[in-house]
Scaffold this active site. Structure first.
Site, short mmCIF file in Angstrom:
data_model
loop_
_atom_site.label_atom_id
_atom_site.label_comp_id
_atom_site.label_asym_id
_atom_site.label_seq_id
_atom_site.Cartn_x
_atom_site.Cartn_y
_atom_site.Cartn_z
N THR A 138 1.22 -1.22 0.25
CA THR A 138 -0.15 -0.12 0.21
C THR A 138 0.98 0.90 0.05
O THR A 138 0.57 2.29 0.02
CB THR A 138 -0.58 0.30 1.76
N GLY A 139 1.95 1.44 0.41
CA GLY A 139 3.08 1.96 0.01
C GLY A 139 3.75 2.63 -1.12
O GLY A 139 3.07 1.81 -2.38
N TYR B 97 -9.82 -5.69 11.78
CA TYR B 97 -8.08 -4.75 11.63
C TYR B 97 -7.99 -5.23 13.28
O TYR B 97 -6.40 -4.89 14.29
CB TYR B 97 -8.92 -4.27 10.95
N ASP C 194 -17.26 0.74 12.45
CA ASP C 194 -16.84 1.75 12.51
C ASP C 194 -17.67 1.96 14.77
O ASP C 194 -18.90 1.51 14.87
CB ASP C 194 -17.77 3.27 12.30
P1 NAD Z 1 0.05 3.02 4.98
O1 NAD Z 1 -0.57 2.04 4.14
O2 NAD Z 1 0.46 4.54 4.54
O3 NAD Z 1 1.69 2.12 5.20
C1 NAD Z 1 1.52 0.98 5.55
C2 NAD Z 1 3.16 0.34 5.24
O4 NAD Z 1 2.86 -0.32 5.45
C3 NAD Z 1 2.85 0.04 3.55
O5 NAD Z 1 3.70 1.06 2.89
C4 NAD Z 1 3.02 -1.00 3.05
O6 NAD Z 1 2.97 -0.88 2.01
C5 NAD Z 1 3.55 -1.08 4.03
N1 NAD Z 1 3.57 -3.04 4.21
C6 NAD Z 1 1.84 -2.92 4.45
N2 NAD Z 1 2.19 -4.43 4.72
C7 NAD Z 1 3.42 -5.32 4.92
C8 NAD Z 1 3.95 -6.35 4.82
N3 NAD Z 1 3.86 -7.23 4.99
N4 NAD Z 1 5.85 -6.06 4.96
C9 NAD Z 1 6.17 -4.82 4.53
N5 NAD Z 1 5.51 -3.81 4.57
C10 NAD Z 1 3.84 -4.06 4.78
O7 NAD Z 1 -0.82 3.14 6.51
P2 NAD Z 1 -0.55 4.61 7.55
O8 NAD Z 1 -1.49 4.82 7.90
O9 NAD Z 1 1.22 4.98 7.42
O10 NAD Z 1 -0.61 3.44 9.15
C11 NAD Z 1 0.96 3.01 9.18
C12 NAD Z 1 0.71 1.98 10.41
O11 NAD Z 1 -0.28 2.65 12.06
C13 NAD Z 1 -0.11 0.65 10.38
O12 NAD Z 1 -0.13 0.41 10.84
C14 NAD Z 1 -2.48 0.99 10.50
O13 NAD Z 1 -1.88 0.57 11.16
C15 NAD Z 1 -1.10 2.14 12.34
N6 NAD Z 1 -2.12 3.08 12.54
C16 NAD Z 1 -2.48 4.00 11.41
C17 NAD Z 1 -3.64 4.86 11.66
C18 NAD Z 1 -4.23 6.32 10.61
O14 NAD Z 1 -4.82 7.19 11.52
N7 NAD Z 1 -3.57 6.95 9.68
C19 NAD Z 1 -4.58 4.98 13.20
C20 NAD Z 1 -3.76 3.54 14.08
C21 NAD Z 1 -3.25 3.07 13.15
#
Ligand code: NAD
Length: 330
Positions: free
Chosen positions: A46-47, A155, A292
């Site tokens: 997703t990155g 999740y 939600d």
């Molecule tokens: P994002 O999707 O932008 O980033 C997640 C990254 O993890 C992506 O670059 C993706 O390619 C990488 N990834 C996913 N699965 C992978 C794997 N198996 N191996 C290697 N890389 C992998 O999401 P974000 O918003 O930056 O979230 C980052 C973290 O924070 C996550 O753990 C998410 O659950 C947590 N989080 C985010 C929020 C928010 O508001 N954005 C809130 C609560 C928790």
């Protein structure tokens, strides 16, 4: 306040998993700005490659394209690492309801692999992303660590499981773990596109593109929206926390409560968006989303007391900075 004066031992090496994503790439940038080395491990699921390319010229930055579902990849990536900031996971409550098995494999087994790899490599601190979703159906506000309800989505299950696994690694193997329960993070580089995009960047993009956002439900749901720089501060401060604060989870938010409908109208006003009759553009109201929670607001005193977390950016300041960024970068 903030993170710009935080210091680590010279030559410290950080591993940021998920470093090509929104939060991870901001962590990489902050660590490089402070002058330390960063290794980013990301499978780009997703990155974005562009979140890697922006740092490639910096000799202190290294990128490994790899999957945390593979234990050996995690072990190799942890070699010589002082601090792990484990962000890799798939987000989105609705998508997790569609793909429960994947969320278990990716978000739970992936983090478990990273814990094991960190243990084998004697990593000093393991800081990981948890989520406010672990509070589930617990109705009271503010949300306080230790008072959780039943989780409402795969999740949320995955984040609860990560917390339990991390606690095992602190208890049985002495790995210092710190779980950060992020509350709706927003700011630069958060992806505005796709069905599972977060609400703030999605609304900004739709409005700038001349489209009308759909608000799920009545818009009266509230969240403790947290600007990205506060999350960076929390991660870096957790790396400096003592072992007495390990094996624990911490709410990471600003401690405010913003209503979706108010955010929508604020955006319409700031961006000066009108309908074809010159009136304020009204949103479309859609159905509520399964899984939600209605309201969310964090008690952040535990992180303040035990990690020295002292968030500098309130919601309004964060929104101003985020809107500026999207105007220039979309
Ligand atoms: P994002 O999707 O932008 O980033 C997640 C990254 O993890 C992506 O670059 C993706 O390619 C990488 N990834 C996913 N699965 C992978 C794997 N198996 N191996 C290697 N890389 C992998 O999401 P974000 O918003 O930056 O979230 C980052 C973290 O924070 C996550 O753990 C998410 O659950 C947590 N989080 C985010 C929020 C928010 O508001 N954005 C809130 C609560 C928790």
């Amino acid at each position: 306040m903030g993170y710009k004066n935080i210091e680590f031992p010279q030559n410290s090496l950080f591993l940021v998993t998920g470093g090509a994503g929104f939060i991870g790439s901001n962590l990489c940038e902050a660590i490089l700005d402070l002058g330390y080395k960063v290794r980013c491990l990301d499978d780009l699921s997703t990155g974005k490659q562009e979140n890697v390319n922006i740092f490639m010229e910096n000799p202190k930055y290294e990128f490994i394209k790899g999957d945390i579902k593979d234990l050996q990849t995690c072990i190799d990536a942890c070699k010589g690492v002082d601090f792990v900031l484990n962000q890799a996971a798939w987000g989105s409550v609705p998508r997790s309801i569609e793909m429960p098995l994947f969320y278990c494999a990716n978000n739970i087994n992936g983090t478990l692999n990273m814990l094991e790899a960190s243990r084998q490599n004697n990593v000093k601190k393991f800081v990981y992303a948890s989520s406010s979703s672990v509070y589930g159906d617990e109705p009271n506000l503010p949300k306080v660590e230790g008072r959780e309800g039943r989780v409402l989505s795969p999740y949320a299950v995955s984040k609860r499981a990560d917390e339990e696994w991390a606690r095992q690694y602190t208890k049985h193997y002495g790995l210092d773990t710190y779980g950060l329960r992020y509350f709706n993070v927003f700011g630069r580089r958060q992806d505005p596109n796709g069905a599972y995009a977060a609400v703030i960047p999605k609304f900004i993009k739709l409005l700038l593109d001349g489209e009308i956002p759909v608000i799920n439900g009545d818009g009266k749901q509230s969240r403790d929206f947290t600007y990205i720089d506060n999350v960076i501060e929390a991660n870096l401060k957790a790396c400096l926390a003592g072992s007495d604060a390990a094996g624990e989870v911490y709410n990471i938010a600003y401690g405010g409560q913003e209503y979706l409908i108010d955010i929508y109208y604020e955006l319409v006003e700031v961006l000066d968006i009108k309908d074809k009759n010159g009136n304020r553009l009204e949103p479309i109201f859609g159905s509520e989303r399964a899984g939600d929670i209605k309201h969310s607001n964090a008690d952040i005193s535990k992180a303040q007391e035990r990690l020295g977390y002292n968030p500098k950016w309130n919601f309004e300041q964060g929104m101003e900075a985020a809107i500026e960024w999207y105007k220039e970068n979309l």
